[in-house]
Design a protein around this motif. Sequence first.
Motif, PDB file in Angstrom:
ATOM      1  N   VAL A   8       0.871  -1.178   0.000  1.00 22.95           N
ATOM      2  CA  VAL A   8       0.000   0.000   0.000  1.00 22.95           C
ATOM      3  C   VAL A   8       0.907   1.226   0.000  1.00 22.95           C
ATOM      4  O   VAL A   8       1.780   1.350   0.866  1.00 22.95           O
ATOM      5  N   GLY A   9       0.707   2.104  -0.950  1.00 14.98           N
ATOM      6  CA  GLY A   9       1.491   3.332  -1.043  1.00 14.98           C
ATOM      7  C   GLY A   9       0.653   4.528  -0.651  1.00 14.98           C
ATOM      8  O   GLY A   9      -0.407   4.768  -1.234  1.00 14.98           O
ATOM      9  N   VAL A  10       1.100   5.284   0.350  1.00 17.93           N
ATOM     10  CA  VAL A  10       0.361   6.463   0.790  1.00 17.93           C
ATOM     11  C   VAL A  10       0.760   7.641  -0.090  1.00 17.93           C
ATOM     12  O   VAL A  10       1.908   8.082  -0.087  1.00 17.93           O
ATOM     13  N   THR A  11      -0.208   8.141  -0.837  1.00 16.05           N
ATOM     14  CA  THR A  11       0.062   9.196  -1.821  1.00 16.05           C
ATOM     15  C   THR A  11      -0.126  10.599  -1.262  1.00 16.05           C
ATOM     16  O   THR A  11       0.343  11.569  -1.855  1.00 16.05           O
ATOM     17  N   GLU A  12      -0.822  10.727  -0.142  1.00 20.27           N
ATOM     18  CA  GLU A  12      -0.991  12.004   0.557  1.00 20.27           C
ATOM     19  C   GLU A  12      -0.909  11.741   2.042  1.00 20.27           C
ATOM     20  O   GLU A  12      -1.444  10.750   2.539  1.00 20.27           O
ATOM     21  N   GLY A  13      -0.198  12.613   2.768  1.00 22.90           N
ATOM     22  CA  GLY A  13      -0.161  12.498   4.217  1.00 22.90           C
ATOM     23  C   GLY A  13       1.033  11.752   4.768  1.00 22.90           C
ATOM     24  O   GLY A  13       1.070  11.441   5.956  1.00 22.90           O
ATOM     25  N   ASP A  14       2.025  11.477   3.919  1.00 24.96           N
ATOM     26  CA  ASP A  14       3.231  10.813   4.400  1.00 24.96           C
ATOM     27  C   ASP A  14       4.441  11.457   3.728  1.00 24.96           C
ATOM     28  O   ASP A  14       4.340  12.555   3.155  1.00 24.96           O
ATOM     29  N   CYS A  15       5.559  10.778   3.739  1.00 23.63           N
ATOM     30  CA  CYS A  15       6.805  11.295   3.191  1.00 23.63           C
ATOM     31  C   CYS A  15       6.650  11.722   1.738  1.00 23.63           C
ATOM     32  O   CYS A  15       6.032  11.024   0.922  1.00 23.63           O
ATOM     33  N   SER A  16       7.230  12.860   1.395  1.00 19.53           N
ATOM     34  CA  SER A  16       7.133  13.388   0.035  1.00 19.53           C
ATOM     35  C   SER A  16       7.893  12.542  -0.979  1.00 19.53           C
ATOM     36  O   SER A  16       7.687  12.676  -2.184  1.00 19.53           O
ATOM     37  N   ASN A  17       8.788  11.653  -0.499  1.00 21.05           N
ATOM     38  CA  ASN A  17       9.551  10.793  -1.411  1.00 21.05           C
ATOM     39  C   ASN A  17       8.825   9.495  -1.765  1.00 21.05           C
ATOM     40  O   ASN A  17       9.280   8.740  -2.628  1.00 21.05           O
ATOM     41  N   THR A  18       7.702   9.243  -1.098  1.00 24.71           N
ATOM     42  CA  THR A  18       7.037   7.946  -1.241  1.00 24.71           C
ATOM     43  C   THR A  18       6.674   7.637  -2.688  1.00 24.71           C
ATOM     44  O   THR A  18       6.863   6.510  -3.164  1.00 24.71           O
ATOM     45  N   LYS A  19       6.141   8.615  -3.396  1.00 22.72           N
ATOM     46  CA  LYS A  19       5.687   8.369  -4.759  1.00 22.72           C
ATOM     47  C   LYS A  19       6.832   7.895  -5.655  1.00 22.72           C
ATOM     48  O   LYS A  19       6.685   6.954  -6.440  1.00 22.72           O
ATOM     49  N   ALA A  20       7.999   8.525  -5.518  1.00 24.63           N
ATOM     50  CA  ALA A  20       9.140   8.129  -6.338  1.00 24.63           C
ATOM     51  C   ALA A  20       9.612   6.719  -5.998  1.00 24.63           C
ATOM     52  O   ALA A  20       9.964   5.934  -6.893  1.00 24.63           O
ATOM     53  N   VAL A  21       9.592   6.385  -4.703  1.00 22.76           N
ATOM     54  CA  VAL A  21       9.983   5.033  -4.283  1.00 22.76           C
ATOM     55  C   VAL A  21       9.022   4.010  -4.877  1.00 22.76           C
ATOM     56  O   VAL A  21       9.432   2.951  -5.369  1.00 22.76           O
ATOM     57  N   GLU A  22       7.737   4.338  -4.869  1.00 24.09           N
ATOM     58  CA  GLU A  22       6.729   3.434  -5.434  1.00 24.09           C
ATOM     59  C   GLU A  22       6.958   3.211  -6.930  1.00 24.09           C
ATOM     60  O   GLU A  22       6.753   2.105  -7.437  1.00 24.09           O
ATOM     61  N   GLU A  23       7.379   4.244  -7.621  1.00 27.21           N
ATOM     62  CA  GLU A  23       7.638   4.113  -9.059  1.00 27.21           C
ATOM     63  C   GLU A  23       8.784   3.139  -9.327  1.00 27.21           C
ATOM     64  O   GLU A  23       8.737   2.354 -10.275  1.00 27.21           O
ATOM     65  N   VAL A  24       9.814   3.172  -8.481  1.00 20.40           N
ATOM     66  CA  VAL A  24      10.929   2.238  -8.647  1.00 20.40           C
ATOM     67  C   VAL A  24      10.489   0.816  -8.310  1.00 20.40           C
ATOM     68  O   VAL A  24      10.835  -0.143  -9.006  1.00 20.40           O
ATOM     69  N   LEU A  25       9.694   0.677  -7.244  1.00 18.65           N
ATOM     70  CA  LEU A  25       9.182  -0.650  -6.879  1.00 18.65           C
ATOM     71  C   LEU A  25       8.286  -1.218  -7.975  1.00 18.65           C
ATOM     72  O   LEU A  25       8.345  -2.410  -8.291  1.00 18.65           O
ATOM     73  N   SER A  26       7.484  -0.368  -8.569  1.00 17.14           N
ATOM     74  CA  SER A  26       6.607  -0.805  -9.659  1.00 17.14           C
ATOM     75  C   SER A  26       7.433  -1.332 -10.830  1.00 17.14           C
ATOM     76  O   SER A  26       7.038  -2.297 -11.495  1.00 17.14           O
ATOM     77  N   MET A  27       8.578  -0.727 -11.049  1.00 17.83           N
ATOM     78  CA  MET A  27       9.493  -1.168 -12.102  1.00 17.83           C
ATOM     79  C   MET A  27       9.958  -2.605 -11.858  1.00 17.83           C
ATOM     80  O   MET A  27      10.243  -3.356 -12.794  1.00 17.83           O
ATOM     81  N   HIS A  28       9.975  -3.015 -10.574  1.00 21.71           N
ATOM     82  CA  HIS A  28      10.382  -4.366 -10.195  1.00 21.71           C
ATOM     83  C   HIS A  28       9.190  -5.319 -10.088  1.00 21.71           C
ATOM     84  O   HIS A  28       9.316  -6.415  -9.535  1.00 21.71           O
TER      85      HIS A  28
END
Length: 334
Positions: free
Chosen positions: A71-91
């Motif tokens: 589960v990726g929090v897109t609002e209300g957490d670390c501002s870097n989360t979205k970029a980390v999710e994009e790399v994980l999605s690549m995997h």
Amino acid sequence: MKKIGITTTVPIEVLIAAGYEVIDLKNIFITSEDYGKYIDIAEKEGFPKSCCAWQKGTYGVCIHHNIKEIVGVTEGDCSNTKAVEEVLSMHGVNIYPFAYPHTHKLEDIKRSLDSFMDMFGVKLEEVEEVRKRLNRTRALVRKLDELTFEANKVSGFENHLYHVSSSDFNTNVEKFEEEIINKIEEIEKRKPINKKIRLGFIGIPPMTCDIYDYVSDFDAHFVYNEIQREFAFPRGYKAENIYEQYYDYTYPYDIKFRLAEVKKQIEDRRIDGIIHYTQAFCYRQIEDIVIKNELEVPVLNIEGDKLNFLDARTKLRLEAFLDMILDMKKFNKQ
């Protein structure tokens, strides 16, 4: 059972109702004896040195343990989360988005939770049944918290540990509940901790957990862990439904909403000083300006990075801060 990773507290009630075993990746990261290997995985992938160690660590856990759904929090957490999710999605990791709306309006939170339930194919009635079950376990964590600041029988680290574990109940609610019941029985037989300084810990949970033992050498005791306590939803039993529960959860919303609860706890727990912990390269460091302006007790901001123990400079700053509080208490008694 299907496994799903989380990187911060999310509506676990929905995930359990959907038949998942929930795993908090941060808890695996920080409790590992070789936590650095997870950071190394991220840095070898190309994560910059200036990226938060928590983000790199949770990424490394996800890759190392082959977690395929998070589960990726897109609002209300670390501002870097979205970029980390994009790399994980690549995997090949499947990302389920969830948002804590910045508006902090009940209708917006309801919309976000309804969308989350639809995503996992569960109904509100099913989620509420799980919430009622979890409220029983959370009540035990609340009891442990009361033993911390009322009976003074729980160490700051124990308080931290059981609250932070409430994000996923160590992946097994029944086992966690049994463990905390046994812990409370053992705690109730203890003698009170007699320290002159009562401290509060606010900010994200620390990388440097030795802070709890370190302050005890200077006649101080942590009786409050802000964000960790929120993971256990201490006021959740008062909520009519899951919408109200997540509306009342302070961590993802603005600093003034958080501080209203912090101020209440400072008074209720008779706190003498606050340690505000922030992580290197985190936007929350800027919030320290507001915190020091709003709180009426002394506040010391300390910063963590990769180390899971206090460095010499931070120890000196803590010692000076605690000495100052002791001097203030002596002066006020005169």
